[in-house]
Write an enzyme that holds these catalytic residues in place. Sequence first.
Site, PDB file in Angstrom:
ATOM      1  N   ASP A   1     -15.126 -51.973   4.351  1.00  0.00           N
ATOM      2  CA  ASP A   1     -16.026 -51.606   3.259  1.00  0.00           C
ATOM      3  C   ASP A   1     -16.066 -52.834   2.349  1.00  0.00           C
ATOM      4  O   ASP A   1     -15.086 -53.157   1.687  1.00  0.00           O
ATOM      5  CB  ASP A   1     -15.459 -50.386   2.520  1.00  0.00           C
ATOM      6  CG  ASP A   1     -16.259 -50.040   1.264  1.00  0.00           C
ATOM      7  OD1 ASP A   1     -17.242 -50.745   0.952  1.00  0.00           O
ATOM      8  OD2 ASP A   1     -15.887 -49.054   0.596  1.00  0.00           O
TER       9      ASP A   1
ATOM     10  N   LYS B   1     -23.880 -53.675  -6.015  1.00  0.00           N
ATOM     11  CA  LYS B   1     -22.972 -54.588  -6.701  1.00  0.00           C
ATOM     12  C   LYS B   1     -23.421 -56.047  -6.527  1.00  0.00           C
ATOM     13  O   LYS B   1     -23.693 -56.709  -7.501  1.00  0.00           O
ATOM     14  CB  LYS B   1     -21.540 -54.386  -6.211  1.00  0.00           C
ATOM     15  CG  LYS B   1     -20.878 -53.194  -6.884  1.00  0.00           C
ATOM     16  CD  LYS B   1     -20.441 -52.127  -5.953  1.00  0.00           C
ATOM     17  CE  LYS B   1     -20.015 -50.864  -6.692  1.00  0.00           C
ATOM     18  NZ  LYS B   1     -19.550 -49.834  -5.801  1.00  0.00           N
TER      19      LYS B   1
ATOM     20  N   TRP C   1     -11.442 -46.058  -3.307  1.00  0.00           N
ATOM     21  CA  TRP C   1     -12.487 -46.031  -2.281  1.00  0.00           C
ATOM     22  C   TRP C   1     -11.882 -45.934  -0.898  1.00  0.00           C
ATOM     23  O   TRP C   1     -12.404 -45.222  -0.031  1.00  0.00           O
ATOM     24  CB  TRP C   1     -13.415 -47.242  -2.413  1.00  0.00           C
ATOM     25  CG  TRP C   1     -14.195 -47.232  -3.701  1.00  0.00           C
ATOM     26  CD1 TRP C   1     -14.121 -48.154  -4.706  1.00  0.00           C
ATOM     27  CD2 TRP C   1     -15.145 -46.245  -4.132  1.00  0.00           C
ATOM     28  NE1 TRP C   1     -14.970 -47.797  -5.722  1.00  0.00           N
ATOM     29  CE2 TRP C   1     -15.610 -46.632  -5.402  1.00  0.00           C
ATOM     30  CE3 TRP C   1     -15.644 -45.069  -3.565  1.00  0.00           C
ATOM     31  CZ2 TRP C   1     -16.550 -45.891  -6.129  1.00  0.00           C
ATOM     32  CZ3 TRP C   1     -16.585 -44.320  -4.279  1.00  0.00           C
ATOM     33  CH2 TRP C   1     -17.019 -44.748  -5.545  1.00  0.00           C
TER      34      TRP C   1
HETATM   35  C1  LIG Z   1     -19.093 -48.665  -5.332  1.00  0.00           C
HETATM   36  C2  LIG Z   1     -18.252 -48.582  -4.129  1.00  0.00           C
HETATM   37  C3  LIG Z   1     -18.374 -47.533  -3.202  1.00  0.00           C
HETATM   38  C4  LIG Z   1     -19.321 -46.376  -3.403  1.00  0.00           C
HETATM   39  O1  LIG Z   1     -20.609 -46.773  -3.152  1.00  0.00           O
HETATM   40  P1  LIG Z   1     -21.844 -45.733  -3.168  1.00  0.00           P
HETATM   41  O2  LIG Z   1     -22.951 -46.605  -2.690  1.00  0.00           O
HETATM   42  O3  LIG Z   1     -21.987 -45.260  -4.574  1.00  0.00           O
HETATM   43  O4  LIG Z   1     -21.524 -44.637  -2.224  1.00  0.00           O
HETATM   44  C5  LIG Z   1     -17.577 -47.569  -2.079  1.00  0.00           C
HETATM   45  N1  LIG Z   1     -16.707 -48.562  -1.859  1.00  0.00           N
HETATM   46  C6  LIG Z   1     -16.552 -49.586  -2.734  1.00  0.00           C
HETATM   47  C7  LIG Z   1     -15.568 -50.668  -2.440  1.00  0.00           C
HETATM   48  C8  LIG Z   1     -17.321 -49.619  -3.892  1.00  0.00           C
HETATM   49  O5  LIG Z   1     -17.168 -50.624  -4.766  1.00  0.00           O
END
Ligand SMILES: *Cc1c(COP(=O)(O)O)cnc(C)c1O
Length: 360
Positions: free
Chosen positions: A172, A196, A102
């Site tokens: 993030d 999540k 990511w």
């Molecule tokens: C799941 C995830 C993403 C992607 O998220 P989307 O909402 O599908 O774009 C980005 N960064 C992390 C750390 C993730 O776990």
Amino acid sequence: MQRAFNFNAGPSALPLEVLQIAQAEFLNYNGTGMSVMELSHRSNEYDKVHQRAKTSFKELLQISDDYEVLFLQGGASLQFSMLPLNLLAKDKTAAYILTGEWSEKAFKEAKKLGHAKVIASSQEENYTYIPSHANLSLSSQTAYLHITSNNTIYGTQWHSYPELVDIPLIADMSSDILSKKVNIDQFSLIYAGAQKNLGPAGVTVVIIKKELLTKIPEHIPTFLNYGTHVKQNSLYNTPPTFSIYILALVLDWVKNQGGLDGIETRNKEKASLIYQCIDKSDGFYTPHAKQDSRSNMNITFTLPTEELTNCFLSLAKENGFSGLNGHRSIGGCRASIYNAVPLESCQALVKFMEKFRQIN
Ligand SMILES: *Cc1c(COP(=O)(O)O)cnc(C)c1O
């Protein structure tokens, strides 16, 4: 009805209590004679839901009035580009720490939009650890430093964050937001896809320091400008109303768990149960992450052979465990134990892992 032991990485388990409330209110929300999904996003009824989600979120994370909280769409993935579009000035460089796929993706988007460089990475060691942030050298021309607080695919997590002076720290936090207490004041911007720890897919939360808003260039598209969504209270266009409604319910649920203190204690207990099982297995289960970088959200491990791993996964599935296969890019096994995964699911998994090891 038997609910699955849900270890999905995302979208993932939601609290049963939340689903039950949503079910009870599904056809007739609060006496309106319609579902939340059928309300106008400009109605009073929906507005209360929207405000409640925002207020609860700010309360739980103790977010001060120096910040705005936004409910956007496009997932964390859109933030990979929205962030540099808004905050990476032409004469500056964005710094990224790579700790998994990511963060690689976030870095790639920044490079498309301006100057960006990697200042630390654990890529060479297959992202088994979080690089030290003790001696980061950041020039004064750094637009911001970007980190990924929890690496969903590799199962590593930052347990302390860089303390920066004058340079915005951006994270993030998609896979560990609201899983523990965090000092928000250390950050200038935090973003997280909801699916999540926060609720269903469809809504992405952004926490942005107000002082950053003055630095956004005017030429960028209206919808991609954080300022637009601040001015319109995340109601510039139709927001994902149902996802925000469930988010509000999840936040109530977190409050009922004792807030972030209660959640954090429970999460540590859940994670240590599974790590103990791995550590006591005499090398039968091998963790991917180095000890000091282990994630309390995603636990990644392998078995002695690929054949045994596959056997483990298929037998687990037969026994009601869902989502234990590792991400397609690294294979192996992964148990995602976000906030809403009950302790009982983790206990059942440990029991299954111990039994599987004895038999094999
Ligand atoms: C799941 C995830 C993403 C992607 O998220 P989307 O909402 O599908 O774009 C980005 N960064 C992390 C750390 C993730 O776990």
